[in-house]
Design a protein around this motif. Structure first.
Motif, PDB file in Angstrom:
ATOM      1  N   VAL A  63       0.813  -1.051   0.019  1.00  0.00           N
ATOM      2  CA  VAL A  63      -0.059  -0.156   0.078  1.00  0.00           C
ATOM      3  C   VAL A  63       0.727   1.353  -0.085  1.00  0.00           C
ATOM      4  O   VAL A  63       1.990   1.227   0.492  1.00  0.00           O
ATOM      5  CB  VAL A  63      -1.015  -0.103   1.066  1.00  0.00           C
ATOM      6  CG1 VAL A  63      -0.113  -0.039   2.451  1.00  0.00           C
ATOM      7  CG2 VAL A  63      -1.760   1.202   1.478  1.00  0.00           C
ATOM      8  N   ARG A  64       0.273   2.241  -0.667  1.00  0.00           N
ATOM      9  CA  ARG A  64       1.088   3.606  -0.481  1.00  0.00           C
ATOM     10  C   ARG A  64       0.479   4.230   0.928  1.00  0.00           C
ATOM     11  O   ARG A  64      -0.648   4.627   0.592  1.00  0.00           O
ATOM     12  CB  ARG A  64       0.736   4.379  -1.722  1.00  0.00           C
ATOM     13  CG  ARG A  64       1.728   3.818  -2.870  1.00  0.00           C
ATOM     14  CD  ARG A  64       1.775   5.084  -4.070  1.00  0.00           C
ATOM     15  NE  ARG A  64       1.389   4.331  -5.114  1.00  0.00           N
ATOM     16  CZ  ARG A  64       1.512   4.464  -6.315  1.00  0.00           C
ATOM     17  NH1 ARG A  64       2.352   5.470  -6.704  1.00  0.00           N
ATOM     18  NH2 ARG A  64       0.964   4.105  -7.588  1.00  0.00           N
ATOM     19  N   ASP A 109       1.239  15.073  -3.572  1.00  0.00           N
ATOM     20  CA  ASP A 109       1.247  14.475  -5.451  1.00  0.00           C
ATOM     21  C   ASP A 109       1.294  13.034  -5.344  1.00  0.00           C
ATOM     22  O   ASP A 109       1.829  12.295  -6.291  1.00  0.00           O
ATOM     23  CB  ASP A 109       2.585  15.291  -5.733  1.00  0.00           C
ATOM     24  CG  ASP A 109       3.990  14.959  -5.146  1.00  0.00           C
ATOM     25  OD1 ASP A 109       3.787  14.833  -3.749  1.00  0.00           O
ATOM     26  OD2 ASP A 109       5.252  14.891  -5.566  1.00  0.00           O
ATOM     27  N   VAL A 110       1.352  12.400  -3.976  1.00  0.00           N
ATOM     28  CA  VAL A 110       1.465  10.833  -3.969  1.00  0.00           C
ATOM     29  C   VAL A 110       0.019  10.231  -3.992  1.00  0.00           C
ATOM     30  O   VAL A 110      -0.764  10.735  -2.864  1.00  0.00           O
ATOM     31  CB  VAL A 110       2.482  10.389  -2.842  1.00  0.00           C
ATOM     32  CG1 VAL A 110       2.526   9.114  -2.875  1.00  0.00           C
ATOM     33  CG2 VAL A 110       3.557  11.311  -2.781  1.00  0.00           C
ATOM     34  N   PRO A 111      -0.129   9.281  -4.628  1.00  0.00           N
ATOM     35  CA  PRO A 111      -1.492   8.702  -4.367  1.00  0.00           C
ATOM     36  C   PRO A 111      -1.654   7.490  -3.382  1.00  0.00           C
ATOM     37  O   PRO A 111      -1.839   6.506  -3.484  1.00  0.00           O
ATOM     38  CB  PRO A 111      -1.641   7.966  -5.820  1.00  0.00           C
ATOM     39  CG  PRO A 111      -0.367   7.681  -6.500  1.00  0.00           C
ATOM     40  CD  PRO A 111       0.517   8.419  -5.706  1.00  0.00           C
ATOM     41  N   ARG A 359      -2.806  -2.180  -2.868  1.00  0.00           N
ATOM     42  CA  ARG A 359      -4.184  -2.261  -2.172  1.00  0.00           C
ATOM     43  C   ARG A 359      -4.290  -0.989  -1.585  1.00  0.00           C
ATOM     44  O   ARG A 359      -3.533  -0.311  -1.303  1.00  0.00           O
ATOM     45  CB  ARG A 359      -4.164  -3.357  -1.169  1.00  0.00           C
ATOM     46  CG  ARG A 359      -2.818  -3.384  -0.011  1.00  0.00           C
ATOM     47  CD  ARG A 359      -3.504  -4.164   1.014  1.00  0.00           C
ATOM     48  NE  ARG A 359      -2.327  -4.169   1.998  1.00  0.00           N
ATOM     49  CZ  ARG A 359      -2.212  -3.236   3.038  1.00  0.00           C
ATOM     50  NH1 ARG A 359      -2.990  -2.372   3.095  1.00  0.00           N
ATOM     51  NH2 ARG A 359      -1.361  -3.139   3.963  1.00  0.00           N
ATOM     52  N   ASP A 360      -5.761  -0.843  -0.856  1.00  0.00           N
ATOM     53  CA  ASP A 360      -5.992   0.160   0.079  1.00  0.00           C
ATOM     54  C   ASP A 360      -5.937  -0.566   1.505  1.00  0.00           C
ATOM     55  O   ASP A 360      -5.427  -1.512   1.452  1.00  0.00           O
ATOM     56  CB  ASP A 360      -7.548   0.705  -0.281  1.00  0.00           C
ATOM     57  CG  ASP A 360      -8.600  -0.021  -0.171  1.00  0.00           C
ATOM     58  OD1 ASP A 360      -8.198  -1.353   0.416  1.00  0.00           O
ATOM     59  OD2 ASP A 360      -9.579   0.125  -0.724  1.00  0.00           O
ATOM     60  N   ALA A 361      -6.482   0.142   2.218  1.00  0.00           N
ATOM     61  CA  ALA A 361      -6.256  -0.193   3.775  1.00  0.00           C
ATOM     62  C   ALA A 361      -7.180  -1.344   4.063  1.00  0.00           C
ATOM     63  O   ALA A 361      -7.158  -2.022   4.970  1.00  0.00           O
ATOM     64  CB  ALA A 361      -6.764   0.849   4.646  1.00  0.00           C
ATOM     65  N   VAL A 366      -6.276  -1.835  -5.849  1.00  0.00           N
ATOM     66  CA  VAL A 366      -6.397  -0.579  -6.608  1.00  0.00           C
ATOM     67  C   VAL A 366      -6.521  -0.512  -8.103  1.00  0.00           C
ATOM     68  O   VAL A 366      -7.528   0.152  -8.623  1.00  0.00           O
ATOM     69  CB  VAL A 366      -5.260   0.362  -6.275  1.00  0.00           C
ATOM     70  CG1 VAL A 366      -5.129   1.680  -6.950  1.00  0.00           C
ATOM     71  CG2 VAL A 366      -4.946   0.822  -4.758  1.00  0.00           C
ATOM     72  N   ILE A 367      -6.070  -1.557  -8.742  1.00  0.00           N
ATOM     73  CA  ILE A 367      -6.346  -1.658 -10.177  1.00  0.00           C
ATOM     74  C   ILE A 367      -6.656  -3.314 -10.234  1.00  0.00           C
ATOM     75  O   ILE A 367      -6.213  -3.999  -9.409  1.00  0.00           O
ATOM     76  CB  ILE A 367      -4.838  -1.695 -10.982  1.00  0.00           C
ATOM     77  CG1 ILE A 367      -4.072  -0.649 -10.324  1.00  0.00           C
ATOM     78  CG2 ILE A 367      -5.548  -1.413 -12.310  1.00  0.00           C
ATOM     79  CD1 ILE A 367      -2.856  -0.843 -11.212  1.00  0.00           C
TER      80      ILE A 367
END
Ligand code: V47
Length: 379
Positions: A63-64, A109-111, A359-361, A366-367
């Motif tokens: 995850v980001r 600026d970061v997704p 992924r998200d949390a 995500v895709i």
């Protein structure tokens, strides 16, 4: 199973466990002890990898994310913690809502998909602070999910709210809370609780808060802090308590083993956990926790090198890009800047032959995942 593997599992006394896993039979306390007793980690890993691939195929999640620690002031005095400052200590801080928003704006600026928010137990903070904190994150980043507050913090928020837990959880959800992190579980042993974190919730209280959270439809992670004074029996019992609770609520997403970092703590005489120990915890957790979808190799604590290997020892999640982490300093330079770029994480995962999934949390991809690449061995 190959002849080589069969004779290896027999030699290490794991053939009975192998048969249970092959037949989908649940492991018991004695099996847990046997997995800790053998030194043949390759065999344990082979079993754990089989379960990992049964549950997640070839996929590896990341995850980001960002970590935010809103205060280090804490009244719990846990002996294993180097992060906290008692009230009146000059190192103590509380971030204002403005400062939290400023920290997040640096990453505009970061997704980012997840903001992980935890802190010490600071009795001076009013109920409104916690609600404002979540709202403030969502105000400037409505696209991120907020993973905030351990069960210990939730008990404190409940205390200051002085309202029923169900109402508090409903308020937090309405403010934007998406899920909860797994910290604060430590080891569910009355002995360790008494010795290392006596002022914190006891184990039964931790279970009760978790039940309330899951009942409110909020999912959470769960941790185990190992490598201090705990025994093997206490670790097996901890894992089986988690498994029982998951049978009851189904609310855990991921198990996160946390290797104890003694630097700067009251237990600084203890050694740092080894790569062997870190991989062993991941593999055994994967085998005992047959009902928890994900097992995380948290690279910040076990190093990126060991986390990468862990993808063949039962782990299917590497956590994330992180950037700033205050609880420990695995990269060894004593700075809180701990970051892996998105590209570095992708490369780490791909090198092992696994398929990265951003992924998200809540573990949504995500895709969309291309089916052809989710197969083991596909490149
Ligand atoms: O609750 C404190 C532990 C936790 C030390 O849910 C220590 O995805 C090692 O829970 N050495 C916070 N560990 C971190 C945490 C976490 C991290 C990453 C992902 C997730 C998740 C959760 O760290 C604390 C405590 O159990 N901790 N001191 C120490 N010296």
């Amino acid at each position: 199973m190959s002849r080589l593997m069969e004779s290896r599992l027999t030699a290490s006394g794991l053939d009975k466990i192998y048969r249970k896993i092959a037949d989908g039979v649940r492991l018991d306390f004695g099996d847990g002890l046997a997995l800790y007793q053998t030194r043949d980690l390759t065999s344990v890993a082979c079993l754990a990898n089989r379960v990992r691939e049964r549950m997640s195929g070839n996929l590896t999640y990341f995850v980001r994310n960002l970590h935010i620690n809103y205060t280090n002031i804490c009244n719990k005095g846990c002996k294993f913690c180097s992060f906290y400052a008692p009230a009146g200590d000059p190192r103590g801080y509380v971030l204002s809502i403005q400062e939290i928003q400023d920290q997040i704006r640096k990453h505009n600026d970061v997704p980012i998909r997840e903001i992980h928010i935890v802190a010490g137990i600071n009795p001076k903070l009013p109920y409104q602070y916690y609600l404002d904190l979540i709202r403030a994150v969502k105000e400037i980043r409505p696209d991120v999910q907020v993973k905030a507050f351990t069960m210990i913090e939730l008990a404190q928020i409940w205390r200051v709210a002085n309202r029923p837990m169900e109402e508090v959880l409903a308020d937090l959800k309405a403010a934007g809370l998406d899920c909860c992190p797994g910290g604060g579980a430590e080891v569910f042993s009355d002995r360790v609780h008494e010795e290392l974190f006596r002022a914190k919730l006891d184990n039964e209280e931790w279970f009760d808060v978790t039940r309330a959270v899951h009942r409110a439809g909020i999912r959470s992670n769960v941790t185990m802090l190992y490598g201090h004074i705990e025994t093997v029996e206490e670790k097996v019992a901890h894992l089986l308590h988690i498994r029982d609770l998951q049978d009851e609520t189904g609310g855990f997403m991921c198990f996160v083993p946390l290797g104890f970092d003694p630097a700067g703590t009251e237990l600084s005489h203890l050694p740092v956990t080894t790569g062997y120990a870190n991989l062993r915890e991941i593999a055994i957790a994967r085998l005992l926790l047959d009902n928890i979808p994900h097992v995380k190799a948290f690279w910040v604590m076990i190093t990126p090198a060991v986390a990468q290997l862990a993808l063949w020892y039962g782990a299917d999640d590497l956590d994330g890009t992180v950037t700033h982490y205050e609880i420990t300093h695995a990269l060894g330079d004593n700075s809180h800047h701990q970051e892996l770029s998105h590209d570095a994480l992708l490369a780490m995962i791909r090198e092992t032959g696994r398929q990265p999934v951003e992924r998200d949390a809540l573990y949504n991809s995500v895709i969309p995942i291309p089916i052809s690449t989710s197969k083991i061995g596909a490149r």
